[in-house]
Scaffold this motif. Structure first.
Motif, PDB file in Angstrom:
ATOM      1  N   ILE A  18       0.174  -1.465   0.230  1.00  0.00           N
ATOM      2  CA  ILE A  18       0.133   0.074   0.003  1.00  0.00           C
ATOM      3  C   ILE A  18       0.706   1.655  -0.338  1.00  0.00           C
ATOM      4  O   ILE A  18       1.378   1.288   1.217  1.00  0.00           O
ATOM      5  CB  ILE A  18      -0.910   0.041   1.269  1.00  0.00           C
ATOM      6  CG1 ILE A  18      -2.080  -1.066   1.425  1.00  0.00           C
ATOM      7  CG2 ILE A  18      -1.350   1.330   1.305  1.00  0.00           C
ATOM      8  CD1 ILE A  18      -2.878  -1.188   2.351  1.00  0.00           C
ATOM      9  N   ARG A  19       0.711   2.425  -1.148  1.00  0.00           N
ATOM     10  CA  ARG A  19       1.442   3.057  -0.885  1.00  0.00           C
ATOM     11  C   ARG A  19       2.790   2.875  -1.236  1.00  0.00           C
ATOM     12  O   ARG A  19       3.666   3.068  -0.096  1.00  0.00           O
ATOM     13  CB  ARG A  19       1.114   4.446  -0.212  1.00  0.00           C
ATOM     14  CG  ARG A  19      -0.371   4.199  -0.458  1.00  0.00           C
ATOM     15  CD  ARG A  19      -0.552   5.879   0.708  1.00  0.00           C
ATOM     16  NE  ARG A  19      -2.171   5.800  -0.050  1.00  0.00           N
ATOM     17  CZ  ARG A  19      -3.238   6.918   0.470  1.00  0.00           C
ATOM     18  NH1 ARG A  19      -2.441   7.520   2.074  1.00  0.00           N
ATOM     19  NH2 ARG A  19      -4.067   6.954   0.022  1.00  0.00           N
ATOM     20  N   ASN A  20       3.454   1.960  -1.538  1.00  0.00           N
ATOM     21  CA  ASN A  20       5.132   1.360  -0.921  1.00  0.00           C
ATOM     22  C   ASN A  20       5.802   0.400  -0.180  1.00  0.00           C
ATOM     23  O   ASN A  20       7.077   1.043   0.000  1.00  0.00           O
ATOM     24  CB  ASN A  20       6.203   2.362  -1.967  1.00  0.00           C
ATOM     25  CG  ASN A  20       7.224   2.063  -3.515  1.00  0.00           C
ATOM     26  OD1 ASN A  20       6.758   1.246  -3.660  1.00  0.00           O
ATOM     27  ND2 ASN A  20       8.303   2.167  -2.557  1.00  0.00           N
ATOM     28  N   ALA A  21       4.636   0.640   0.775  1.00  0.00           N
ATOM     29  CA  ALA A  21       4.815   0.313   2.051  1.00  0.00           C
ATOM     30  C   ALA A  21       3.886  -1.124   2.045  1.00  0.00           C
ATOM     31  O   ALA A  21       3.035  -1.264   2.075  1.00  0.00           O
ATOM     32  CB  ALA A  21       4.994   0.657   3.182  1.00  0.00           C
ATOM     33  N   SER A  22       5.192  -1.786   3.222  1.00  0.00           N
ATOM     34  CA  SER A  22       3.866  -3.818   3.397  1.00  0.00           C
ATOM     35  C   SER A  22       2.477  -3.615   4.841  1.00  0.00           C
ATOM     36  O   SER A  22       3.347  -2.641   5.671  1.00  0.00           O
ATOM     37  CB  SER A  22       4.550  -4.729   4.056  1.00  0.00           C
ATOM     38  OG  SER A  22       5.488  -5.134   2.833  1.00  0.00           O
ATOM     39  N   PRO A  23       1.668  -3.150   4.235  1.00  0.00           N
ATOM     40  CA  PRO A  23       0.257  -3.069   5.489  1.00  0.00           C
ATOM     41  C   PRO A  23       0.344  -4.237   7.073  1.00  0.00           C
ATOM     42  O   PRO A  23       1.324  -5.525   6.725  1.00  0.00           O
ATOM     43  CB  PRO A  23      -0.831  -3.065   4.903  1.00  0.00           C
ATOM     44  CG  PRO A  23      -0.535  -4.337   4.006  1.00  0.00           C
ATOM     45  CD  PRO A  23       1.198  -3.670   3.814  1.00  0.00           C
ATOM     46  N   GLN A  24      -0.068  -3.688   8.466  1.00  0.00           N
ATOM     47  CA  GLN A  24      -0.100  -4.793   8.691  1.00  0.00           C
ATOM     48  C   GLN A  24      -1.445  -5.945   9.338  1.00  0.00           C
ATOM     49  O   GLN A  24      -2.349  -4.575   7.753  1.00  0.00           O
ATOM     50  CB  GLN A  24       0.219  -3.500  10.823  1.00  0.00           C
ATOM     51  CG  GLN A  24       0.980  -3.503  10.747  1.00  0.00           C
ATOM     52  CD  GLN A  24       0.832  -2.816  12.154  1.00  0.00           C
ATOM     53  OE1 GLN A  24       1.045  -3.561  13.553  1.00  0.00           O
ATOM     54  NE2 GLN A  24       0.465  -1.288  12.979  1.00  0.00           N
ATOM     55  N   ILE A  25      -0.935  -6.560   9.115  1.00  0.00           N
ATOM     56  CA  ILE A  25      -2.789  -7.322   8.676  1.00  0.00           C
ATOM     57  C   ILE A  25      -2.847  -7.722  10.236  1.00  0.00           C
ATOM     58  O   ILE A  25      -2.498  -8.135  10.945  1.00  0.00           O
ATOM     59  CB  ILE A  25      -2.121  -8.815   8.199  1.00  0.00           C
ATOM     60  CG1 ILE A  25      -1.086  -8.975   6.850  1.00  0.00           C
ATOM     61  CG2 ILE A  25      -3.446  -9.165   7.769  1.00  0.00           C
ATOM     62  CD1 ILE A  25      -2.150  -7.315   5.879  1.00  0.00           C
ATOM     63  N   PHE A  26      -4.723  -7.353  10.078  1.00  0.00           N
ATOM     64  CA  PHE A  26      -5.352  -7.900  11.565  1.00  0.00           C
ATOM     65  C   PHE A  26      -6.699  -8.610  10.891  1.00  0.00           C
ATOM     66  O   PHE A  26      -6.882  -8.565  10.250  1.00  0.00           O
ATOM     67  CB  PHE A  26      -5.883  -6.537  11.765  1.00  0.00           C
ATOM     68  CG  PHE A  26      -5.082  -5.810  12.924  1.00  0.00           C
ATOM     69  CD1 PHE A  26      -3.607  -6.256  13.070  1.00  0.00           C
ATOM     70  CD2 PHE A  26      -5.194  -4.141  13.379  1.00  0.00           C
ATOM     71  CE1 PHE A  26      -2.662  -5.229  12.963  1.00  0.00           C
ATOM     72  CE2 PHE A  26      -3.791  -3.282  14.340  1.00  0.00           C
ATOM     73  CZ  PHE A  26      -3.513  -3.936  14.476  1.00  0.00           C
TER      74      PHE A  26
END
Length: 870
Positions: free
Chosen positions: A197-205
């Motif tokens: 997301i926007r060139n970064a890895s998100p946290q997954i909840f």
């Protein structure tokens, strides 16, 4: 007759009390001695309706306002025979009796006690009144609303998040979470399942809490919706610089029972089965779900690399076609228990188990060009891998609602455990330039495994100070244990016995803990609202490299993470918002561990114990315009600035293997000086016609990475964009067609990736590890299509046919280069796979299943289900 006798007996004590009053006592009309009784019946069948809501109201004078207002005197549910009895009523004045039941039209009538008809001093003839039978007529519209899923749009847009309703995505049926994420606006998923997301890895909840489950282990049929938060407030983890993807699992709390059964098969003859059920009765809500899927994945991989060793050039080409056969089962169950009218206890658990079997044949060609000439050689490397995994989780939570509306306290404890084990066998055949096979070096075997344990304790408190101000606070503690081991073996021909290679063995454990507390305050002033928040976090980790008897540890002191949210409603259709927050990305144990991994002899991996945390500041300016019910647009201008960006890079150095004297390429991590990302994202929802809906998303962004401080790397800057389009067509004959497509222009590779970009399994001879700070992804596009046909009464069953990547165009191509190598990778995985799925929904949403006490919470719940409320 029996009911009348019972009512008469109940009224006798009250009548005696009236008879015993002194002459100058209160008037009989002012005493609560009245009784109304009657029966609720179905107008068609003439049978009694159990569980109908019967409510009696009366207008009374309000001494404060000086006006009359409606007072609820009694509310109850009819019994098995449809009968009701309301006692302790004043006999004076007029009343209104309201009757409602799920699936029926409501009934409202005037009732009273006929005191004027009482010609004696005995009130028993008038204080106890039979109201007779009340006929309720079926409400076809309400029944349809109850039976059919709520008509939520595919995408709901809010200023602080986007909500993607999975049940509206035809392509999600029978797949995994990754299949859903590919269609969500603003989210990119590569071929290995890495989410960006926007060139970064998100946290997954999952349901608002971290999880050890990977995205390909969560069946899409178990998901109700996915929330996308690109700039979370201080309420959420400070580690969310890449945003948060919160997966909301299905959990239906409707009265009665409901569920669905499903089955499917794809064009590779791999089946899937599943179902879920929800039962709510009295003060208990029970839910359970299960899913079993089998998959076959086929990929085509080509890698070309040129190395520039001293006084030579090496050209390496590799192509292979890995085939993976897998299965996984998913089970989940839980219960909600209403302890009191305002307190609910929830307990849930889940279990996942799966297996992957991978077969691959790698064809490798290498030309080493020297001044004296060229030396050519080739190899065939055969791989057989067997990977088992299982995951178990449990949680217990409590929610207490205070008497004041909106004031609540929640607390919960969650546990997750993941375990995996793998065995990979390699056999290599080496050939010289003439095609003559060289002597065998023996087969190789790699075994390994690991486990992760996640403990989370959290509590939150919400206090609406006034109607327009609110204070929220909470605390969380997260503790994680991780263990891993890897052993390597090799045969020594002619013996077929595997001999251990202890120099390459790795075994380590580590644990980390994060303590956090937050507070937010929000206020609304006319059309303007704001929220300020702050989060405090402290963390530490400890590691033990068992194979080397070395220990590592680090502590990060308390850090301050503020957030600010400003919102201005321009009118009823337009709103403007500004968001700001500060985030952190702490290096993981793998990135810090200063131990050389020899599993790939040409691409050695080593951690960097000098890594520092990466701090990021996020800002967004958003505008939401709902033109009308058919058209809406959401525009966001965003920026992200990161200091000490954690990035992966490659460098060349002497081989640390004492048996070798050549130079090799090391893969490691470092802190780049800084990076900037800024862009504009536009999401639109358009109902072109009554049969055609479009959800569109386009994102223009520029990435600047300053990494000249890293040996062998350099600064990069690239403007890029991507777009997604989802078309939904309603076709006569109960058909729905969904056509989705996406295009991603050339873009910089993400700073850190969790998987080998070439799709290899544990590296190996001539395997390639992508250098993420020195490369880019080439343009990629693809189109998917799905068709659904609904049938049976109330459309309770459906058949869906899906085809992915219908143009076979979704190829993942990357390029990387530095002063000592150039590398290009090409991959294509699972194009044009057909999948056929059947789904059947069942249920009975009927209050007749309940025999409840007349509690406030029960009645409020029932009223909400009926779409009413008093």
């Amino acid at each position: 007759m029996t009911k009348a006798l019972i009512s008469l007996l109940l009224a006798i004590p009250a009548v005696f009390r009236v008879a015993g009053q002194p002459v100058n006592g209160p008037s009989p009309e002012n005493l609560n001695i009245g009784v109304f009784y009657g029966k609720i019946i179905d107008a068609g069948t003439q049978k009694g309706i159990e569980g109908a809501t019967v409510q009696l109201v009366q207008n009374r004078h309000d001494s404060i306002s000086g006006k009359k207002r409606e007072i609820i005197l009694a509310t109850q549910l009819s019994d098995k025979k449809g009968e009701f009895n309301i006692d302790n009523l004043p006999v004076a004045g007029n009343f209104r009796l309201r009757v409602s039941s799920i699936g029926y039209k409501s009934f409202d009538t005037k009732v009273f006690f006929d005191l004027n008809g009482n010609k004696s001093n005995d009130l028993t003839s008038t204080a106890i009144k039979d109201l007779g039978n009340f006929k309720l007529f079926t409400d076809a519209a309400q029944l349809e609303a109850i039976t059919v899923n709520s008509n939520k749009p595919l995408l709901q847009m809010y200023l602080d998040k986007k909500v993607y309703n999975v049940e509206k995505d035809l392509a999600a049926t029978g797949g995994t979470t990754l299949d859903i994420l590919k269609n969500i606006p603003g989210v990119l998923v590569d071929m290995d399942g890495n989410v960006n997301i926007r060139n970064a890895s998100p946290q997954i909840f999952i349901d608002g809490r971290p999880t050890t489950l990977s995205l390909d282990q969560i069946p899409s049929d178990q998901i109700a919706s996915i929330e996308l938060m690109t700039n979370p407030s201080a309420k959420y983890d400070a580690g969310g610089a890449g945003g948060i993807l919160n997966i909301i699992l299905k959990k239906n709390r409707r009265s009665g029972y409901n569920g669905n059964l499903r089955a499917g098969i794809d064009s590779r003859y791999k089946p899937g089965l599943g179902g879920d059920i929800n039962i709510k009765q009295n003060k208990i809500n029970f839910f359970a779900a299960a899913q079993f899927n089998m998959r076959k994945s086929i990929a085509a991989v080509t890698s070309n690399r040129t190395d520039y060793p001293q006084n030579a050039t090496a050209i390496i080409s590799q192509h292979n076609r890995p085939v993976s056969n897998s299965y996984f089962g998913f089970g989940r169950a839980g219960i909600d228990l209403l302890l009191t009218n305002r307190t609910t206890l929830s307990v849930s658990g889940n279990y996942t188990k799966g297996n992957f079997k991978v077969k691959d044949v790698l064809h490798i060609y290498k030309d080493s060009i020297y001044i004296a000439g060229t030396v050519s050689e080739s190899a065939v490397r055969i791989l057989n891998a067997d990977i088992d995994f299982n995951n178990a989780g449990a949680g217990i939570g409590m929610k207490h609602n205070f008497a004041e509306a909106g004031k609540e306290w929640t607390a919960d404890v969650n546990f997750n455990r993941n375990h995996n084990h793998n065995t990979s066998d390699y056999f290599s055949r080496l050939f010289d330039a003439a095609g003559n096979e060289k002597p065998h070096t023996g087969a190789e075997r790699a075994t390994g495994g690991g486990s992760t344990k996640f403990y989370i304790a959290q509590t939150d408190f919400v206090n609406p100070i006034t109607a327009k101000t609110k204070f929220e606070t909470g605390a969380r503690a997260v503790y994680r244990e991780y263990g891993s081991w890897n052993d390597n073996f090799r045969q020594a021909p002619p013996s077929v016995t595997y001999i251990s290679l202890p120099a390459t063995a790795v075994q380590f454990n580590f644990s980390d803990v994060v303590y956090a507390a937050y507070g937010t305050y929000s206020q609304q002033i006319k059309k303007f609202s704001y929220q300020v928040g702050v989060r405090l976090e402290r963390s530490e980790y400890k590691g033990f490299l068992i194979s080397k008897n070395e220990r590592f540890s680090n502590e990060y002191p308390i850090s301050f993470f503020p957030s600010l949210n400003l919102s201005q409603a321009i009118n009823d259709r337009q709103e403007l918002q500004f968001n700001y927050s500060r985030k952190v990305n702490r290096p993981g144990f793998f990135q810090l561990l200063p131990f050389v991994d020899f599993s790939d002899s040409l691409n050695l991996s080593i951690g960097n114990p000098d890594l520092k945390p990466e701090f990021t500041q996020l800002a967004e300016l958003s505008f939401n315009n709902n033109f009308n019910k058919q058209h809406a647009v959401f525009v966001t201008a965003y920026g992200k600035y990161s200091e000490q960006l954690l990035t992966r890079y490659q460098y060349k150095a002497p081989n640390t293997d004492p048996a070798k004297t050549d130079s090799v390429i090391y893969n490691s991590f470092a802190n780049a000086s800084e990076s900037y990302t800024y862009g504009v994202e536009i999401t639109g929802k358009n109902k072109v016609a009554g049969w055609w809906n479009i959800t569109s998303n386009v994102n223009f962004f520029n990435v600047m990475l300053k990494a000249a401080n890293i040996k062998g790397a350099g600064d990069q800057q690239l403007f890029s964009w991507f777009a997604k389009l989802n078309n939904s067509f309603k076709i006569p004959g109960k058909f729905t067609l969904q056509l989705t497509g996406e295009y991603q222009a050339k873009t910089i590779l993400p700073a850190v990736s969790g998987r080998n970009s070439t799709g290899g399994f544990g590296g190996g001879m001539y395997g390639f590890t992508q250098n993420l700070s020195q490369g880019y992804i080439k343009p990629i596009y693809g189109i998917d299509i799905a068709l659904r046909r609904e049938f049976f009464k109330n459309n309770t069953a459906s058949v869906t046919l899906q085809v992915n990547d219908i143009l076979r165009s979704r190829t993942y191509e990357t390029h990387a280069e530095s002063g000592f190598f150039t590398q290009n990778n090409y991959r294509l995985r699972d194009p044009q796979v057909f999948r056929l799925n059947f789904n059947w929904r069942f249920g009975k949403f009927d209050a007749a299943l309940f025999k409840r006490k007349n509690t406030r919470s029960d009645l409020e719940n029932l009223q909400m289900q009926q779409g009413g409320g008093q």
